[in-house]
Structure formats: structure tokens, C-alpha cells
Scaffold this active site. Structure first.
Site, PDB file in Angstrom:
ATOM      1  N   LEU A 185      55.171  44.234  39.878  1.00 16.43           N
ATOM      2  CA  LEU A 185      56.073  45.352  39.637  1.00 16.43           C
ATOM      3  C   LEU A 185      55.308  46.577  39.136  1.00 16.43           C
ATOM      4  O   LEU A 185      54.431  46.454  38.277  1.00 16.43           O
ATOM      5  CB  LEU A 185      57.146  44.966  38.623  1.00 16.43           C
ATOM      6  CG  LEU A 185      58.071  43.796  38.993  1.00 16.43           C
ATOM      7  CD1 LEU A 185      59.165  43.637  37.944  1.00 16.43           C
ATOM      8  CD2 LEU A 185      58.675  43.995  40.375  1.00 16.43           C
ATOM      9  N   GLY A 225      54.365  34.863  35.996  1.00 19.84           N
ATOM     10  CA  GLY A 225      54.148  35.251  34.610  1.00 19.84           C
ATOM     11  C   GLY A 225      54.247  36.762  34.493  1.00 19.84           C
ATOM     12  O   GLY A 225      53.939  37.490  35.446  1.00 19.84           O
ATOM     13  N   GLY A 226      54.685  37.254  33.314  1.00 22.41           N
ATOM     14  CA  GLY A 226      54.801  38.689  33.139  1.00 22.41           C
ATOM     15  C   GLY A 226      55.703  39.294  34.203  1.00 22.41           C
ATOM     16  O   GLY A 226      56.832  38.856  34.416  1.00 22.41           O
ATOM     17  N   ASP A 227      55.182  40.330  34.896  1.00 22.00           N
ATOM     18  CA  ASP A 227      55.957  40.970  35.963  1.00 22.00           C
ATOM     19  C   ASP A 227      55.374  40.655  37.342  1.00 22.00           C
ATOM     20  O   ASP A 227      55.488  41.445  38.264  1.00 22.00           O
ATOM     21  CB  ASP A 227      56.029  42.486  35.743  1.00 22.00           C
ATOM     22  CG  ASP A 227      54.652  43.153  35.732  1.00 22.00           C
ATOM     23  OD1 ASP A 227      53.629  42.427  35.756  1.00 22.00           O
ATOM     24  OD2 ASP A 227      54.597  44.394  35.700  1.00 22.00           O
ATOM     25  N   GLU A 228      54.759  39.481  37.464  1.00 26.76           N
ATOM     26  CA  GLU A 228      54.167  39.052  38.732  1.00 26.76           C
ATOM     27  C   GLU A 228      54.997  37.925  39.338  1.00 26.76           C
ATOM     28  O   GLU A 228      55.384  36.975  38.652  1.00 26.76           O
ATOM     29  CB  GLU A 228      52.722  38.586  38.529  1.00 26.76           C
ATOM     30  CG  GLU A 228      51.780  39.703  38.119  1.00 26.76           C
ATOM     31  CD  GLU A 228      50.354  39.231  37.955  1.00 26.76           C
ATOM     32  OE1 GLU A 228      49.433  40.065  38.036  1.00 26.76           O
ATOM     33  OE2 GLU A 228      50.147  38.007  37.744  1.00 26.76           O
TER      34      GLU A 228
END
Length: 298
Positions: A185, A225-228
Site C-alpha cells: 500500500l 504483515g503491516g501493509d503488505e
């Protein structure tokens, strides 16, 4: 989470005391609080405990005289028949344990742990005794643990481990028909910093839903994970993949309302074909590199 399975051995001791008295043996079978069935050497039910009616809902009078496997879910019958044959052979002291689903009178299947004990050679009774313990709650707990281990708690998508496991299995079957898309993102951090982590999590949940909604049922998405995110697409045609990527980009870019304000994020997406890479980790790394190339071009 600690799961304990406990078994009362009182009934087994009663059986040992009564093994030389057929009438006492059959009375114990009938009065037992556990689900028990006495089978003749041809697997025909000749006696059951009252618990059969209580737990499965079957009328004992209708069950007597039928083959035991008719109580077993059709997909588990072969395993039960193999278990009976193994017990009859005397393997493991004539006792075999396995899990199988038993059919209720309402045509619903419940998972049980079965112990099949051969009575071959007993001077009083012959055939088999089947003891059944309801493990449906344990089975549900296993499924919940497996789901939690393979899925992202925030979005409900597969997590990295679940995605890699499924992709690895799919590559063994259809490597030449798979493409992986790596999604990162753009603009998520400013939104997260401005509105806080709770709103950032809401945005990720919305994006996850849009990703899942933009692909076919045969394909699947994961939050790494995170925005992945990552997606496995069952196709390799370049035109088709470009169309899917465009659909993903458009879905992610749709405005999102957070705290009564409209925000938007975009995505950088890289793809890689599974056909030319030896493992799930390798193809994901190539898709990741392609994503960064796309991000740097923009």
C-alpha cells in the site's frame, strides 16, 4: 491452550470381572454410560448401550441386526472396516483406536474416537466391542487452532505462513498455471499516523475485503504483515494478469471513510510466474522485487 483427554477406566474393570459371564457382559453393555456396541464376527450389531439412543438418537431395536458400518459416515467407512480387520488379526493385542464420524438419527455426523476390541478366542462371547467417545469439541478446538495458526487475526485472510503452505502445495500440483502478486500500500503510513492505529487497522480490514472481492474463488489472498499483501492467481496469461492487477489497483484506490473523513490509498503491485521458480519463497521474492520496481518507476 492445553487440551486434556481423560478416560474413566471403571467400566473396563467391570468388563474384566464379567468376561466369563455372557449375561453380565451384555448387561454391562446395555447399562453403560458410554456409547458401546457389541458386534458379531461379521460386524453385525448384537447389543448396544442405552447411550446409543441418547447420543445418536437411534432406536436400539432398529439398530440391532444391522452392520455397524451403517452407523459410520460414508467417507469414514473404509477406515473403520480396516480397523475391524486389524483388530481381528490380533495386531496391537486386538485393540485398534481411530477417529471416525458416526451418523445421528437426524443425519448429522459427529466425530468420535473409536476403540475396536476383538473378542476372538474368548470362551463366552465373540466378535468385537466398539467403544465410542465424542470428540467433536476437541475436533472443533483443533480446527480453531489450525485456523488461528494460518490466518491473519485482523483481516481474516491467510497469514504469511498459511499463504506459503498453500502456495507450496499448489505449486506441486499446478506450478505452470500460477502467478503470485505482491501488493504494497502507498500512502498508508500518513493515514495511520493521522488517525491512529485503530483507524489504520480498519483501513487494512477494508482493503483486505476489497482484495478478496476482486479475485475469483479459486484464487486467494493473504496479509503478509503491516501493509503488505499477496495473492495467488490461477492463471499465467499476461493479458489476464494485467486485467486482474488493474482491478486490484482500482479497488484499493476507492475512497475510504475514516472518522467521518474520506481518505484514499493506492497500491504498488508486482507479479511473478510460479512456472520458472523452484519454491514459494523464491516466487514471492521475485514478485516483491517486481513490486519495488513498479514503486520506483512511479
Amino acid at each position: 491452550l492445553l487440551l486434556l483427554a481423560m478416560r474413566d477406566l471403571t467400566e473396563r474393570r467391570r468388563w474384566e470381572i464379567a468376561h466369563d459371564d455372557a449375561s453380565v457382559f451384555r448387561a454391562l453393555i446395555h447399562r453403560s454410560g458410554s456409547l458401546l456396541a457389541h458386534l458379531d464376527p461379521d460386524r453385525v450389531i448384537v447389543g448396544t448401550s442405552a447411550a446409543l439412543t441418547r447420543d445418536l438418537g437411534h432406536d436400539q431395536a432398529h439398530v440391532i441386526g444391522t452392520a455397524f458400518e451403517h452407523l459410520v459416515h460414508v467417507e469414514d467407512r473404509d477406515a473403520v472396516l480396516e480397523g475391524v480387520a486389524k483388530a481381528a488379526s490380533g495386531a496391537d493385542d486386538g485393540r485398534v483406536r481411530l477417529e471416525a464420524r458416526l451418523n445421528t438419527a437426524g443425519e448429522r455426523a459427529t466425530r468420535y474416537q473409536l476403540e475396536i476390541a476383538s473378542l476372538d478366542g474368548d470362551p463366552t462371547v465373540d466378535g468385537f466391542v466398539v467403544t465410542a467417545h465424542d470428540i467433536s469439541a476437541l475436533d472443533e478446538a483443533r480446527q480453531e487452532l489450525a485456523h488461528a495458526a494460518s490466518h491473519d487475526q485482523l483481516t481474516g485472510l491467510l497469514n504469511r505462513a498459511g499463504f506459503m503452505d498453500r502456495l507450496s502445495a499448489d505449486m506441486l500440483r499446478s506450478r505452470h498455471r500460477l502467478t503470485v502478486a505482491f501488493v504494497d500500500l502507498d500512502g498508508f503510513k500518513p493515514v495511520n499516523d493521522r488517525f491512529g492505529h485503530a483507524m489504520g487497522d480498519r483501513l487494512l480490514h477494508i482493503v483486505a475485503g476489497r482484495l478478496a472481492g476482486a479475485i475469483r474463488q479459486v484464487d486467494y489472498a493473504a496479509r503478509l504483515g503491516g501493509d503488505e499483501f499477496a495473492l495467488a492467481i490461477h492463471a499465467v496469461d499476461a493479458t489476464f494478469i494485467d486485467r486482474i492487477v488493474g482491478r486490484l489497483e482500482a479497488a484499493i484506490a476507492e475512497p475510504i471513510v475514516l472518522s467521518q473523513e474520506t481518505v484514499s490509498v493506492t497500491a504498488s503491485i508486482g507479479t511473478a510466474s510460479c512456472a520458472v521458480h523452484p519454491s514459494a519463497a523464491a516466487v514471492l521474492a521475485v514478485a516483491d522485487a517486481a513490486m519495488y520496481e513498479h514503486k520506483n518507476r512511479d
